[in-house]
Design a protein around this motif. Structure first.
Motif, PDB file in Angstrom:
ATOM      1  N   LYS A  87      51.612  36.050  31.993  1.00  0.00           N
ATOM      2  CA  LYS A  87      52.654  35.020  31.694  1.00  0.00           C
ATOM      3  C   LYS A  87      52.820  34.422  30.413  1.00  0.00           C
ATOM      4  O   LYS A  87      53.476  33.573  30.048  1.00  0.00           O
ATOM      5  CB  LYS A  87      52.569  34.011  32.872  1.00  0.00           C
ATOM      6  N   LYS A  89      53.275  33.261  26.686  1.00  0.00           N
ATOM      7  CA  LYS A  89      54.358  33.371  25.595  1.00  0.00           C
ATOM      8  C   LYS A  89      53.654  32.798  24.365  1.00  0.00           C
ATOM      9  O   LYS A  89      53.237  31.681  24.503  1.00  0.00           O
ATOM     10  CB  LYS A  89      55.218  32.076  26.152  1.00  0.00           C
ATOM     11  N   SER A  91      55.159  31.474  21.785  1.00  0.00           N
ATOM     12  CA  SER A  91      55.747  30.486  21.427  1.00  0.00           C
ATOM     13  C   SER A  91      55.209  29.231  21.778  1.00  0.00           C
ATOM     14  O   SER A  91      55.371  28.265  20.848  1.00  0.00           O
ATOM     15  CB  SER A  91      57.437  30.161  21.936  1.00  0.00           C
TER      16      SER A  91
END
Length: 245
Positions: A87, A89, A91
């Motif tokens: 999961k 990310k 960012s």
């Protein structure tokens, strides 16, 4: 804290580890629903291996809860679970890999092979030392796409007549052209691959190790060929070298 299970109320500390983990996950999920309210106090969560005793689907729900909490609070997780890490990310997440040899602890953050890094296969390889079919496919596909794009750009810049240009472009999709490129990059074309032809008969072809493994992965119906884990690891390491160089 008391917990009632099947009509029997006991201390949570007297329950099994699985039940305790399930309760902790429920509390985290409830907290994640209210943590975004105004004036919520920022907290720091330090969670050690939250995946223990949890089904992979439950791990998905757990990381989603942590994701909600992280909007207002800082969450630190130590884990050995690829189901949590998939999961990731780039960012708003940060991964640090720690390993130990004797009394020496080292850390690194080398998961940047692709523009779309890190992938699940990449995480499994660098964080857990697992050579996977998924990672091999990613490496192979990335190298092949870069090769095809480079060759296509060269062809389009050339003065090749239209008919010949089409033939050369079609050749780019031929696996033999890419296999020759792998030979140029240091692989030996020395592994016998048994191909099943359209008439059902078989023929032998010499392939590089990545192409040999790729063909086995993509054609599981062909039971004439097998690779071993060391070959998968060797092919993976060499393709990483080509990309990083």
């Amino acid at each position: 804290m008391l917990l009632t299970d099947n009509g029997v109320t006991t201390e949570v500390s007297n329950k099994g580890t699985g039940m305790q983990r399930a309760l902790a996950m429920s509390i985290i999920q409830v907290y994640s629903e209210i943590t975004n309210a105004e004036n919520s106090k920022q907290l720091f969560f330090f969670v050690d291996e939250p995946e223990t005793f949890l089904h992979p689907l439950a791990q998905d729900k757990l990381i989603e809860a942590f994701e909600k909490i992280s909007k207002n609070s800082q969450v630190f997780i130590t884990t050995h679970s690829p189901y949590l890490l998939k999961k990731y990310k780039s960012s708003n997440h940060f991964i640090k890999i720690f390993s130990s040899t004797g009394n020496k602890v080292t850390h690194g953050n080398a998961m940047n092979l692709f523009p779309f890094s890190p992938t699940w296969g990449e995480i499994n390889y660098y964080a857990f030392g697992v050579c996977s079919v998924e990672f091999h496919n990613e490496l192979f596909g990335y190298l092949q796409e870069k090769y095809n794009r480079t060759q296509l750009e060269k062809l389009l810049e050339s003065d090749t007549p239209g008919n010949q240009l089409r033939k050369k472009i079609n050749k780019l999709t031929n696996e033999n052209a890419f296999d020759e490129y792998l030979v140029e990059k240091g692989f030996a074309q020395n592994i016998k691959y048994i191909r099943i032809q359209s008439d059902g008969k078989t023929c032998e072809q010499m392939k590089t190790l990545p192409m040999f493994i790729r063909n086995i992965i993509h054609h599981p119906e062909n039971e004439h060929n097998k690779y071993i884990e060391e070959q998968l690891a060797q092919s993976t390491r060499k393709m990483i070298e080509i990309i990083t160089n």
